[in-house]
Enzyme design. Sequence first.
Site, PDB file in Angstrom:
ATOM      1  N   SER A 253       1.140  -1.146  -0.293  1.00 52.35           N
ATOM      2  CA  SER A 253       0.026   0.152  -0.164  1.00 52.35           C
ATOM      3  C   SER A 253       1.004   0.652   0.155  1.00 52.35           C
ATOM      4  O   SER A 253       2.188   1.217  -0.194  1.00 52.35           O
ATOM      5  CB  SER A 253      -0.670  -0.478   1.689  1.00 52.35           C
ATOM      6  N   LYS A 254       0.969   2.303   0.043  1.00 51.63           N
ATOM      7  CA  LYS A 254       0.927   3.260   0.198  1.00 51.63           C
ATOM      8  C   LYS A 254       1.779   3.942   1.093  1.00 51.63           C
ATOM      9  O   LYS A 254       2.987   4.227   0.848  1.00 51.63           O
ATOM     10  CB  LYS A 254      -0.239   4.284   0.691  1.00 51.63           C
ATOM     11  N   ARG A 255       2.117   3.214   2.259  1.00 51.90           N
ATOM     12  CA  ARG A 255       2.899   3.495   3.623  1.00 51.90           C
ATOM     13  C   ARG A 255       4.110   2.545   2.937  1.00 51.90           C
ATOM     14  O   ARG A 255       5.114   2.788   3.538  1.00 51.90           O
ATOM     15  CB  ARG A 255       2.133   1.905   4.656  1.00 51.90           C
ATOM     16  N   ASP A 263       3.934   7.478  -9.146  1.00 49.80           N
ATOM     17  CA  ASP A 263       4.572   8.291  -7.981  1.00 49.80           C
ATOM     18  C   ASP A 263       5.800   7.965  -7.966  1.00 49.80           C
ATOM     19  O   ASP A 263       6.694   8.719  -8.013  1.00 49.80           O
ATOM     20  CB  ASP A 263       4.590   7.445  -6.372  1.00 49.80           C
TER      21      ASP A 263
END
Length: 488
Positions: A253-255, A263
Amino acid sequence: MAPPQRRDITGPARVRFAPSPTGNLHVGSARTALFNWLVARNTGGTFILRLEDTDRERSTPESEAQILRAMAWLGLDWDEGPFRQSERDEVYRDAIERLKASGAVYAAWETDEEMEAQRVAARADKRAPVVRGRRDWTAEDIARFEAEGRRPAWRFAVETDGRTVIDDYVRGDVAFEHTSIEDFIVARSDGTPTYNLAAAVDDLEMGITHVVRGEDHISNTPKQMMVIRALGGTPPEYAHIPLILGPDKKRLSKRHGAASVEDLQAAGFIPSAVINALALLGWSFDDKTTMFTVPELVERFSVSRISKSPAVFDLKKLQVINGRYLRMMDDATFTEALLEHLTRTGYITTPEQTDLAARVAPSVKRKLSTLDEFDVLAGWLFRPLTMDPEAWEQLTGDVRHSIQVVGAGLGRLETLDDWSVDAIKAALSDQLHILGEDARGFLEPQRVAITGQRVSTGIYESMVLLGRDETLARLRDALAKLAEIWVA
Ligand code: GLU
């Protein structure tokens, strides 16, 4: 006994990438796109792009545009499409009518609350919450529902015995008992198709031969196979590819840092390195090769070497791969990639800045793992001198020594006419030997004095890029400040 040899996809495959345009192209979807693209290119087949935008609320044109842009950046070109499910309503309505006519689906008059009550009752009985609608409504019941203004949803009549088996390229035989599959909805009460209906109809209509997609879809597969069979078709073959986890073994995930292709692009990764890293998410050629060009991937990719176990996406590994790709570029190609990145991200905006960045490029090529790190090494050239306090402490830690080496460097450079990398290098090497210093001890104070930082572009290149006058001015200035501290 040797394990059974896994199959490969042969013959021209018609494969599709079917993203839902509800966000950016994340790493997992990009990996799915790549694997499908590789199967198509490797088998001389066809790569179809299909946007699954039936969720009208969450699908956006911006997301669609981002996905297409990210695919173009990665070089994943498609042969047919992009098709949009939102533009294929008639195809689905026609399929639903055929399913109604053959009795494969039935009208579900129950309200959501009534179906939920079934699930609750099943759980209370410790049965699987597999819901089935009533199929024995009387003509009066139906007349009453219609009078109440109810519109039925349409459920697929799943057989109550037997099983559906997926002969999966990655997972082998995966069997689903029919008793565990609910009578899933194919059309909502407003007539719109559900995901399982639309995906199955499209796979059939588009002549898809192989479905390569994330393992999270595996429980949809028997349902889609049933729809295709009910429509008189033969289901495609399936390869369910493993989940992607972060280094902490949690779902990616983004984490975990850059999670979408956008990105990664913004952070200064280059497409060939990203493709290389994506290919290794669940696939390997052998136990040792980690670098693959795109043509090598096209030649070597095979579904028989896709792993069943979850893959781990590690941004640090991608940085290492990216650095290798940058170092492999010739100076001109690297400069072009760097300028493109710095311009796109708005880091450089004027012709002077572009010219300076182009002159710096060759000297930073070997030191970067992403194009974004340019700022760390060379950003000082684009700003007035700002002294990093930690770097200054390094100088003032041993003031006497710093004065000695900066003074010696300055003295020699002041007499130098030829302001080139080679001449500066030769001159400073002389001084270093005279003083009996090691290179580090001698050059680091000069670096801090002129760049304000401890890490930078190469020291000789830095002096050339900064120019003679400014270099000497900064050395004199540092010397004066050090002298003040010394006498104090
Ligand atoms: N639209 C689905 C998704 O984005 C993909 C479904 C499929 O590949 O069949 O997860």
